[in-house]
Design an enzyme around this catalytic site. Structure first.
Site, short mmCIF file in Angstrom:
data_model
loop_
_atom_site.label_atom_id
_atom_site.label_comp_id
_atom_site.label_asym_id
_atom_site.label_seq_id
_atom_site.Cartn_x
_atom_site.Cartn_y
_atom_site.Cartn_z
CG HIS A 231 -2.16 -0.82 0.99
ND1 HIS A 231 -2.15 -2.17 1.71
CD2 HIS A 231 -3.13 -1.01 0.23
CE1 HIS A 231 -3.21 -2.84 1.40
NE2 HIS A 231 -3.97 -1.98 0.35
NE ARG B 163 -6.42 0.99 -2.91
CZ ARG B 163 -5.52 1.16 -3.90
NH1 ARG B 163 -5.25 2.02 -4.68
NH2 ARG B 163 -5.38 -0.17 -4.22
NE ARG C 226 -11.36 -0.41 -0.96
CZ ARG C 226 -9.78 -0.80 -1.40
NH1 ARG C 226 -9.66 -2.02 -1.92
NH2 ARG C 226 -8.68 -0.29 -0.74
CD GLU D 104 -9.74 -7.17 -1.72
OE1 GLU D 104 -8.85 -6.52 -2.20
OE2 GLU D 104 -10.59 -6.54 -1.06
CG ASN E 121 -2.93 -4.91 -5.65
OD1 ASN E 121 -2.46 -4.87 -6.75
ND2 ASN E 121 -3.27 -3.52 -5.40
CG ASP E 122 -5.36 -7.87 -0.68
OD1 ASP E 122 -4.25 -8.06 -0.12
OD2 ASP E 122 -6.03 -6.84 -0.64
NE ARG F 292 -0.96 -5.55 -0.96
CZ ARG F 292 -2.30 -4.95 -1.15
NH1 ARG F 292 -3.30 -5.54 -1.21
NH2 ARG F 292 -2.46 -3.68 -1.83
CB CYS G 257 -9.63 -1.83 -9.17
SG CYS G 257 -9.98 -2.89 -7.55
C1 PEP Z 1 -6.36 -5.15 -4.30
O1 PEP Z 1 -6.32 -5.86 -3.47
O2 PEP Z 1 -6.03 -5.24 -5.52
C2 PEP Z 1 -7.01 -3.77 -4.20
C3 PEP Z 1 -7.06 -2.85 -5.43
O3 PEP Z 1 -7.02 -3.26 -2.89
P1 PEP Z 1 -6.15 -2.81 -2.07
O4 PEP Z 1 -4.86 -2.66 -2.73
O5 PEP Z 1 -6.18 -1.42 -1.21
O6 PEP Z 1 -5.83 -3.96 -0.92
MG MG Z 2 -7.23 -5.50 -1.53
#
Ligand code: PEP
Ligand code: MG
Length: 578
Positions: free
Chosen positions: A190, A297, A333, A433, A456-457, A467, A504
């Site tokens: 993040h 976010r 979100r 995710e 990402n998750d 991650r 996303c």
């Molecule tokens: C993700 O997990 O891909 C996502 C967009 O959410 P975040 O990166 O805020 O966890």
């Molecule tokens: Mg996420």
């Protein structure tokens, strides 16, 4: 002496400036030997640091007054005693002189030796003195790297540190920091996402850089190349100027695409939404012609503060996002605090054994109903100002969405009874995710209007690879057959049920992943505005029909190398030709 370090590119951009070192509390210093001629200067460096810490402790003692003076004073006295402990001092000198170790490594060895003695003692009191030892050693270590005593702010400097939290990045940028370099971390953390959104150059995973850099050293940072050079020579400076010039030229070229459609070579329009965290992101997304906000976010409203934002404050932020996008859809979100997005309001739990698998995202919203209701009311009130959608993070199954839908229903009824205007239909979406949500998609599709894949998750949970853990190297990587198959399934199921699907996660922001996502059937991307034009340029260079026909080959790839070969067979058509 010049020295180059490589890490991972986490946020592009170039910087030239003085280093500001922030050392970790935990001592992780690798063995480092010095040549015979460096022994005397190294001992002098150590003794200067010792002297500095002695005077810091004296000054702190003198400043004490009031009720706590006695108690705190005792600690400071103990630290001063530890600092002058003959065993510690003699050991340090010997290690540098005889062992030819750097002062840093000598400190670590002495720390470990003394800590072992303390820890071996029967008496609890002595065992607990390891903390004091670490405090003294930490101070000494910091002093070893403090080149200039007059340093105050970080304005115009490059922060070199072990790790940086998302919550402190905006503040660092506001203070004028030029770039950040961390020893650990990953480009998909993040912090990295936020650095890109702030256009703050960030290089992560630079290994032992902290052992070589002192406050005030001159550094060149190449955020896009993931490189840092200490004491740059004439070639480095020339290369830095060339990169700055090239960046400027590239920005100019991309700028021309602001008003161009995101259309493939064979004429299919792809929707490019923006991810946003701040007002600046929203303005940028709008100016670059984003189709809307695909991911706003909201947790960033909760970071860097001691008290929770109330309903009104949130309402203003959400309403302004809607107004800022002038009629283009805004996807808000709900709160996704937890894991590495820890706040200081006490909302996210800080002592979970495994925060990534703990109470984050919608789980936290369910656990703290009053916070969730306040957020939901603020979002619903903002819906009166323009098209808005609600997106739920960390959905693992149907129950969570039922809970959210019920909360929305109740909040809508209450708000209307209070005289507020609320839109009749607010599309509800689920972040995909968590692997269970991806696999059991059809079990809750009737509850949602759209899906947004958080790669990402999804990648970290599917591959069991953190991650944020740089040590995992290539294990955390979306280019894995399991990830591609799951993406294809979610996109296909969404299409069959007429539920729009976007990606996303950061994968959508990577121009090199564009052919792959298009081949898998993706028609909506959501990405931070920083790379929106690059992704638009990439999309405009591909023939969608040809990519879709090649999808079978992509899905047959058995490993990362196979996926790499597929990508190599589908290079980007140069933009000039598009
Ligand atoms: C993700 O997990 O891909 C996502 C967009 O959410 P975040 O990166 O805020 O966890
Ligand atoms: Mg996420």
């Amino acid at each position: 002496m010049r020295r180059a370090f490589s890490g991972h590119a986490a946020s592009k951009g170039n910087a030239l400036g003085h280093a500001r070192v922030r050392l970790p509390h935990v001592f992780e210093i690798a063995e480092q030997q010095i040549p015979p001629e460096a022994v005397a200067p190294e001992r002098a460096r150590l003794h200067a640091a010792l002297e500095q810490v002695r005077s810091e402790l004296r000054a702190a003692r003198e400043r004490l007054h009031g009720a706590l003076a006695h108690e705190i004073g005792e600690f400071l006295d103990l630290h001063a005693l530890l600092l002058d402990d003959p065993d510690l001092l003699q050991g340090l000198d010997d290690l540098i002189r005889e062992g030819r170790y750097s002062a840093d490594y000598a400190l670590r060895l002495q720390r470990d030796r003394l800590a072992a003695v303390f820890e071996g003692m029967e008496d609890d009191y002595f065992r607990s003195r390891v903390e004091d030892l670490d405090h003294v050693i930490g101070r000494l270590h910091a002093a070893l790297h403090r080149g200039r005593a007059d340093l105050t702010g970080v304005a115009g400097e490059i922060l070199v540190t072990h790790a940086v939290a998302p919550s402190e990045l905006a503040q660092l940028q506001a203070q004028g920091v030029l770039a950040v370099v961390t020893t650990g971390g990953s480009p998909l953390s993040h912090s990295a996402i936020l650095a890109r959104s702030l256009h703050l150059p960030l290089v992560v995973g630079t290994g032992d850089i902290l052992q070589h850099i002192n406050d005030g050293d001159v550094l060149v940072v190449d955020g896009g190349g993931g490189r840092v050079v200490l004491a740059p020579d004439a070639d480095d400076l020339r290369a830095y100027r060339v990169r700055r010039r090239d960046d400027k030229r590239e920005r100019k070229q991309l700028h021309r695409l602001r008003r161009e459609p995101t259309r493939t070579l064979d004429g299919v329009d792809i929707r490019l939404y923006a991810n946003a965290e701040s007002r600046a992101d929203i303005a940028e997304a709008h100016a670059l012609g984003a189709a809307g906000l695909g991911l706003y976010r909201t947790e960033f409203l909760f970071l860097q503060r001691d008290a929770l934002p109330d309903e009104d404050e949130q309402f203003v932020a959400y309403r302004d996002a809607v107004l800022g996008m002038t009629g283009r859809t805004v996807t808000i979100r709900t709160l996704d605090l937890g894991a590495d997005k820890a706040d200081r309001t006490g909302l996210s739990l800080t002592r979970e054994p495994n925060p990534a698998l703990g109470c984050r995202g919608v789980r936290l919203s369910q656990a703290r109903d009053e916070v969730f209701v306040a957020q939901m009311r603020a979002i619903l009130r903002a819906s009166a100002y323009g098209p808005l959608r609600i997106l739920v993070p960390m959905v693992s199954g149907r129950e969570e969405l039922e809970h959210v839908a019920a909360t929305i229903r109740r909040a809508r009824t209450a708000l209307r009874a209070e005289g507020h205007d609320v839109a009749d239909h607010i599309p509800l979406g689920a972040m995909i995710e968590v692997p269970s949500a991806a696999l059991a998609l059809t079990s809750f599709l009737d509850l949602v209007d759209f899906l947004s894949i958080g790669t990402n998750d999804l990648v970290q949970y599917l591959l069991a690879a953190d991650r944020n853990n740089d040590a995992l190297g290539d294990l955390y990587n979306p280019l894995h057959p399991a990830v591609l198959r799951l993406l294809r399934d979610v996109i296909r199921t969404g299409r069959r049920h007429a539920k729009p699907v976007s990606v996303c996660g950061e994968m959508a922001a990577d121009p090199s992943a564009v052919p792959l996502l298009l081949a898998l059937g993706l028609e909506e991307f959501s990405l931070h505005p920083g790379t929106l034009l690059e992704v638009r340029r990439a999309i405009r260079g591909y023939d969608l029909g040809a990519l879709r026909r090649a999808c079978g080959g992509l899905l047959r790839a058995r490993d990362r190398a196979g996926i790499g070969r597929w990508l190599a067979r589908h290079p980007l058509v140069p933009p000039e030709a598009s």
